[in-house]
Design an enzyme around this catalytic site. Structure first.
Site, short mmCIF file in Angstrom:
data_model
loop_
_atom_site.label_atom_id
_atom_site.label_comp_id
_atom_site.label_asym_id
_atom_site.label_seq_id
_atom_site.Cartn_x
_atom_site.Cartn_y
_atom_site.Cartn_z
N PHE A 132 0.91 -1.25 -0.01
CA PHE A 132 0.04 -0.14 0.02
C PHE A 132 0.79 1.55 0.03
CE2 PHE A 132 -2.87 3.26 2.14
CZ PHE A 132 -3.99 2.87 1.60
N GLY A 240 -9.64 5.69 4.46
CA GLY A 240 -10.62 4.44 4.91
C GLY A 240 -10.11 3.10 5.18
N GLU A 366 0.59 4.56 10.79
CA GLU A 366 -0.72 4.59 10.75
C GLU A 366 -1.76 5.71 11.66
OE1 GLU A 366 -2.77 0.67 10.07
OE2 GLU A 366 -0.65 0.04 9.19
N THR A 368 0.34 8.88 14.08
CA THR A 368 0.88 9.04 15.52
C THR A 368 0.25 9.26 16.61
OG1 THR A 368 1.24 11.66 15.30
CG2 THR A 368 2.99 10.21 14.02
#
Length: 387
Positions: A132, A240, A366, A368
């Site tokens: 990703f 999302g 993802e 902090t």
């Protein structure tokens, strides 16, 4: 002796299926992963290609997704699996999270039917790996500032830019790459081997060493229109996916904390200090009691969030609360456990400092801790403090 799970009666909150999935993943971790994870960490490597089909056979890749060879489990069952995987090592859970909650979720939510049929069954089986590509060298917490560009050229798209800190990046068969276009931020599927698309594995890490991390470079990468994720429009699409992955961290980080606490308790019961076990000292028991309470509270919150997600009512700020709490408490527990183990705590003979090092990354990626504090602050006050 009473475990933390027993102290908080965790099993009484789980269904038979949830306990079965948890126990299956735990057994796999103990038998297949734990004997080797210290070696992988020390060597700075991870056998993703070898392990992916085994993880796929267990149904752990994209396990919370429906159809296309995915297991279709509940969110809570997925969370419990993440907890057991991260009890072995954060790198293992990261590999599964990136495959299922990021790459596969992006295709499942935003892809065309042809893209889903092409990639999801192979990714679910572990016959293919995905990554990703969102984070860039200068844009982590502010992904909307990304510099990677995609421009139309006839019926094709041409991508230029770079991505950094990409788990699975150098071994992935397909990369989900996010780029800025004249239409806003869009997602693209970039197969490995596409001309102009190169990867470079990142070394010299002190954290997540049993994990493959890479940099992606895109230099005039030409893709057909069919590579565009048709339903991914705007920054809300990659965010999302990140929310899905953060949910796994809510559970996963607690697995690392549980493993640290278990190791510290076992050590304290056998280590003799001034002619009695270390566990018999009040200071040691105070540390263990405080850590057990925080771990139990974290598990109860994680299960509550899992139930909310299964009911379709979990909000992003609630995921932020879980991610902030689990990662912050887990790293504090790991550090405290290291003090109980003394000098032995810095070796790979015990998992504690390995977990603590890994959690330095989990605390940051993802979102902090500071970003999640601001998400919660905005939700609670109504005022945005990001800028």
């Amino acid at each position: 002796m009473t475990t933390v799970d027993e102290l908080f009666a965790i099993d009484s909150l789980l269904t038979d299926t949830e306990r079965q999935i948890r126990d299956t993943v735990r057994l796999f971790g103990e038998q297949r992963l734990r004997p080797y994870v210290a070696e992988w960490f020390e060597a700075g490597t991870f056998p993703a290609r070898e392990l992916a089909p085994e993880l796929g056979k267990l149904g752990l890749l994209g396990m919370h997704l429906e159809g296309y060879g995915c297991a279709g489990t509940s969110a809570t069952e997925y969370g419990l699996a993440c907890l057991e995987l991260e009890a072995v090592d954060s790198g293992v859970r990261s590999m599964v999270s990136v495959q299922g909650s990021l790459a596969m979720t992006a295709i499942h939510k935003y892809g065309s039917e042809e893209q889903k049929q092409r990639w999801l069954p192979e990714l679910a089986a572990g016959n293919a790996l995905g990554c990703f590509g969102l984070t860039e060298p200068d844009f982590g917490s502010n992904p909307g500032g990304m510099r990677t560009r995609a421009k139309r050229d006839g019926t094709d798209w041409v991508l230029d830019g770079s991505k950094m800190w990409i788990t699975n990046g150098s071994v992935a068969d397909v990369a989900v790459v996010w780029a800025r276009t004249e239409e806003g931020i869009r997602g693209f599927l970039v197969p490995a081997g596409t001309p102009g698309f190169t990867t470079r594995e990142m070394h010299h890490k002190l954290s997540l060493r049993a994990s493959i991390t890479a940099e992606l470079d895109l230099d005039g990468v030409r893709l057909p229109e069919e590579a565009l994720l048709p339903e991914a429009k705007g920054l809300a699409a990659p965010l999302g996916c990140l929310s899905e992955a953060r949910f796994g961290i809510v559970f996963g980080a607690l697995g690392a904390a549980r493993d640290c606490l278990s190791a510290a308790i076992d050590y304290a019961r056998t280590r003799q200090v001034f002619d009695k076990p270390l566990a018999a000292y009040q200071l040691t028991q105070a540390k263990i009691a405080d850590m057990a309470v925080e771990l139990g509270k974290g598990q109860l919150l994680a299960l509550h969030l899992g139930r909310l997600k299964d009911q379709g009512g979990l909000r992003p700020e609630q995921v932020s609360a879980g991610k902030l709490n689990s990662t912050r408490e887990a790293i504090a527990i790991a550090r405290e456990c290291r003090t109980i183990l003394g000098a032995n705590g810095i070796t790979l003979d015990y998992p504690v400092l390995r977990h603590a090092n890994n959690l330095e990354s989990v605390l940051t990626y993802e979102g902090t801790a500071e970003v999640h504090q601001l998400v919660l602050g905005e939700a609670l006050t109504g005022s945005k403090a990001f800028r």
